[in-house]
Scaffold this motif. Structure first.
Motif, short mmCIF file in Angstrom:
data_model
loop_
_atom_site.label_atom_id
_atom_site.label_comp_id
_atom_site.label_asym_id
_atom_site.label_seq_id
_atom_site.Cartn_x
_atom_site.Cartn_y
_atom_site.Cartn_z
N ALA A 44 2.07 10.02 -19.59
CA ALA A 44 1.24 9.03 -18.48
C ALA A 44 -0.43 9.82 -18.22
O ALA A 44 -0.85 10.80 -18.22
N GLN A 45 -0.86 9.21 -18.79
CA GLN A 45 -2.59 8.37 -18.18
C GLN A 45 -3.01 9.26 -17.01
O GLN A 45 -2.35 8.94 -16.05
N SER A 46 -3.98 9.56 -16.39
CA SER A 46 -4.77 9.63 -14.85
C SER A 46 -4.53 8.21 -14.56
O SER A 46 -4.07 7.47 -14.56
N PRO A 47 -3.70 8.52 -12.95
CA PRO A 47 -3.45 7.18 -12.36
C PRO A 47 -4.81 6.05 -11.73
O PRO A 47 -5.92 6.22 -12.25
N ARG A 48 -3.85 4.96 -12.35
CA ARG A 48 -4.88 3.31 -12.45
C ARG A 48 -5.16 2.75 -11.01
O ARG A 48 -3.33 2.52 -10.71
N THR A 49 -5.98 1.98 -11.04
CA THR A 49 -6.20 1.01 -10.39
C THR A 49 -6.38 0.09 -10.59
O THR A 49 -6.81 -0.11 -11.01
N LEU A 50 -6.35 -1.11 -9.68
CA LEU A 50 -6.45 -2.51 -9.96
C LEU A 50 -6.48 -2.96 -8.84
O LEU A 50 -6.47 -2.73 -8.02
N THR A 51 -7.83 -3.87 -9.42
CA THR A 51 -8.30 -4.95 -7.99
C THR A 51 -7.38 -5.88 -7.84
O THR A 51 -6.99 -6.34 -9.08
N GLN A 52 -7.37 -7.21 -6.73
CA GLN A 52 -6.45 -8.40 -7.48
C GLN A 52 -7.16 -8.70 -7.98
O GLN A 52 -6.59 -9.48 -9.06
N PRO A 53 -8.52 -9.16 -8.25
CA PRO A 53 -9.00 -10.00 -10.13
C PRO A 53 -8.37 -9.39 -11.15
O PRO A 53 -8.20 -10.24 -11.79
N GLN A 77 1.22 0.97 -15.45
CA GLN A 77 1.33 2.35 -15.27
C GLN A 77 -0.13 2.29 -14.09
O GLN A 77 -0.44 3.20 -13.94
N SER A 78 -0.06 0.86 -13.95
CA SER A 78 -1.43 0.62 -12.52
C SER A 78 -0.33 0.88 -11.75
O SER A 78 0.42 0.30 -11.48
N ASN A 79 -1.35 2.01 -10.60
CA ASN A 79 -1.45 1.89 -9.10
C ASN A 79 -0.17 2.91 -9.34
O ASN A 79 1.04 2.19 -8.45
N MET A 80 0.92 3.32 -10.25
CA MET A 80 1.76 4.51 -10.29
C MET A 80 1.38 5.74 -9.41
O MET A 80 0.72 6.26 -9.48
N ILE A 117 14.00 -5.26 -7.17
CA ILE A 117 15.25 -5.26 -6.09
C ILE A 117 15.26 -4.57 -5.69
O ILE A 117 15.54 -3.85 -4.06
N ASN A 118 14.98 -2.37 -6.15
CA ASN A 118 15.86 -1.30 -5.56
C ASN A 118 13.76 -1.12 -4.68
O ASN A 118 13.15 -0.56 -5.45
N GLY A 119 13.58 -1.69 -3.71
CA GLY A 119 12.91 -1.70 -3.03
C GLY A 119 12.30 0.21 -2.86
O GLY A 119 10.92 0.52 -3.18
N LYS A 120 13.12 0.75 -2.49
CA LYS A 120 13.15 2.20 -1.75
C LYS A 120 12.62 2.60 -3.33
O LYS A 120 11.27 4.04 -3.10
N THR A 121 13.08 3.00 -4.44
CA THR A 121 12.85 3.21 -5.63
C THR A 121 11.36 2.76 -5.97
O THR A 121 10.78 3.66 -6.18
N THR A 122 11.54 1.96 -5.71
CA THR A 122 9.92 1.47 -6.11
C THR A 122 8.87 1.82 -5.71
O THR A 122 8.03 2.26 -5.63
N PHE A 161 5.89 3.62 -6.74
CA PHE A 161 4.07 2.84 -6.95
C PHE A 161 3.20 3.14 -5.33
O PHE A 161 4.16 3.06 -4.55
N TYR A 162 1.75 2.81 -5.62
CA TYR A 162 1.89 2.85 -4.59
C TYR A 162 1.43 1.08 -3.95
O TYR A 162 1.96 0.25 -4.54
N PRO A 163 1.13 0.82 -2.29
CA PRO A 163 1.68 0.00 -1.36
C PRO A 163 0.80 -1.09 -2.36
O PRO A 163 1.27 -2.61 -2.04
N GLU A 164 0.18 -1.26 -3.05
CA GLU A 164 -0.87 -2.08 -3.57
C GLU A 164 -0.64 -2.58 -5.07
O GLU A 164 -0.94 -2.99 -5.72
N SER A 165 0.69 -2.03 -5.54
CA SER A 165 1.22 -2.34 -6.58
C SER A 165 1.88 -3.29 -6.69
O SER A 165 2.53 -4.02 -6.04
#
Length: 409
Positions: A23-32, A78-81, A150-155, A159-163
């Motif tokens: 896995a690469q370093s954590p990636r973050t994505l903006t909405q756009p 892999q983004s926002n993970m 559907i497995n919201g707890k594991t998800t 992942f971070y909340p913005e995923s």
């Protein structure tokens, strides 16, 4: 053959794909950026669907849209993970997330078991890619990802909340589009590629043998969960669908009838488990829909009450304004009548004034005539008085002469 590219850390596209199996370093994505990747994935799906409908030829690794689709979908996972490591200190990837969500789920974990059974894949990243290819071949991409979401707890643990995977309003569009892949056929090899390093950039053909495009029959969506691919000779096909791999040593001691009976029993058993799992998922979805429906119903009732109150307020205000308008109208009518009456009176006053002015002019004319007559009479009186004075002087003279005459006598 070009190698698919994925957005960089800033969301740009253009750098070649270089995956190293971890896995690469954590990636973050903006909405756009997320919307751009989502649109690219949807475009790839539409292109593959259009190409397959036109040619009826199964999609293989030569297809550039497939290459772009896999690379961008992987980037989205892999983004926002959140960064996680195993006991050996190696970073985990989305394969480990799939295992946590689907590994113990009956009827839908055969893809996980298949990937684990292939020793060719060494890294978490390579196994994750193999699992996604398994889902494409067996038309389970949408079902598998939906079961994970559907497995919201594991998800939420991965992942971070913005995923996007934690927001149904955003991931539902992607899941809906992935169901379009269920009607397509994919001719992807189960081995022979270094998935630990990169996605395949070309399709391997079996030289010297007739290559058929007829894929084994399989059903899509949740009803296809009973099939497990076994590794067969490449000259027969890329994948051969079977219910459960059977050990060859045990099969040599089984009669053909018992072998078929065992396979049928296994098929029925897993089919029942699949339907039970499907029923559980549907019941969970139904409960979610019921909860959402109750919430919507409550909101609808609240809105209806607010609407009724607004209607009553509007009717009350309208009645009030109508009463005020009626009163104002009566006052205006009265004022109009008064104005009309005053206009009539003014008109009469004007007529009377005009008549009075005419009479005054006439009287002035008569007075002027009388003054002229009076002056004439005065002149006559003066003349008569002068004559009378002359007569009186003459009389006095006559009287004096007569008195003198008398005296002389």
């Amino acid at each position: 053959m070009s190698i698919p590219v994925v957005p960089g850390a800033t969301g740009s596209v253009g750098s070649p794909q270089r995956n190293v199996g971890v896995a690469q370093s954590p990636r973050t994505l903006t909405q756009p950026q997320e919307m751009k990747i989502m649109q690219d994935i949807l475009d790839c799906i539409n292109e593959m669907k259009s190409e397959f409908e036109e040619s009826k030829i199964p999609i293989d690794d030569d297809n550039q849209q497939l290459q772009r689709f896999c690379a961008k979908l992987e980037y989205l996972f892999q983004s926002n993970m959140k960064e996680k490591k195993n006991l050996l200190g190696r970073k985990k990837d989305y394969w480990d997330y799939f295992c946590n969500c689907l590994g113990k789920t009956k009827g839908i974990s055969d893809g996980i078991r298949f990937v684990k059974s292939v020793s060719e894949y060494k890294t978490s990243l390579g196994k994750g890619r193999a699992f996604l290819r398994f889902c494409l071949v067996h038309n389970r991409m949408a079902d598998s990802l939906q079961a994970c979401i559907i497995n919201g707890k594991t998800t939420s643990e991965w992942f971070y909340p913005e995923s996007i995977w934690l927001h149904q309003d955003r991931n539902s569009v992607l899941i809906s589009a992935l169901y379009d892949l269920s009607g397509l056929q994919f001719d992807l090899a189960s081995s022979g590629y270094d998935l630990d390093n990169a996605w395949p950039s070309f399709a391997k053909k079996n030289l010297g043998s007739h290559h058929t495009w007829n894929m084994p029959s399989r059903t899509s969506s949740m009803s296809s969960l009973i099939s497990i691919p076994g590794q067969q000779d490449a000259s027969l096909h890329r994948f051969n669908l079977s219910t459960t791999p059977v050990d060859m040593d045990d099969a040599s001691h089984m009669s053909p009838g018992s072998h078929i009976s065992e396979r049928m029993h296994s098929c029925l058993t897993e089919n029942t488990e699949a339907h039970n799992q499907e029923l559980e998922v549907l019941e969970q979805q139904l409960n979610e829909v019921k909860d959402k429906n109750q919430q919507i119903t409550k909101e609808h009732e609240d809105l209806k009450q607010r609407y009724d109150r607004l209607v009553l307020d509007q009717e009350s205000k309208q009645t009030e304004w109508e009463m005020k308008y009626t009163l104002k109208t009566d006052e205006v009518d009265k004022l109009n009548k008064q104005i009309t009456s005053l206009d009539h009176q003014l008109q009469k006053q004007r007529e009377a004034h005009s008549k009075q002015e005419s009479e005054n002019i006439k009287m002035q004319f008569e007075v002027s005539s009388l003054q002229q007559n009076a002056a004439s009479v005065k002149d006559q009186n003066d003349a008569m008085e002068g004559e009378m004075s002359g007569v009186k002087r003459q009389t006095d003279k006559t009287r004096r002469e007569k008195s003198r005459f008398i005296e002389q006598d």
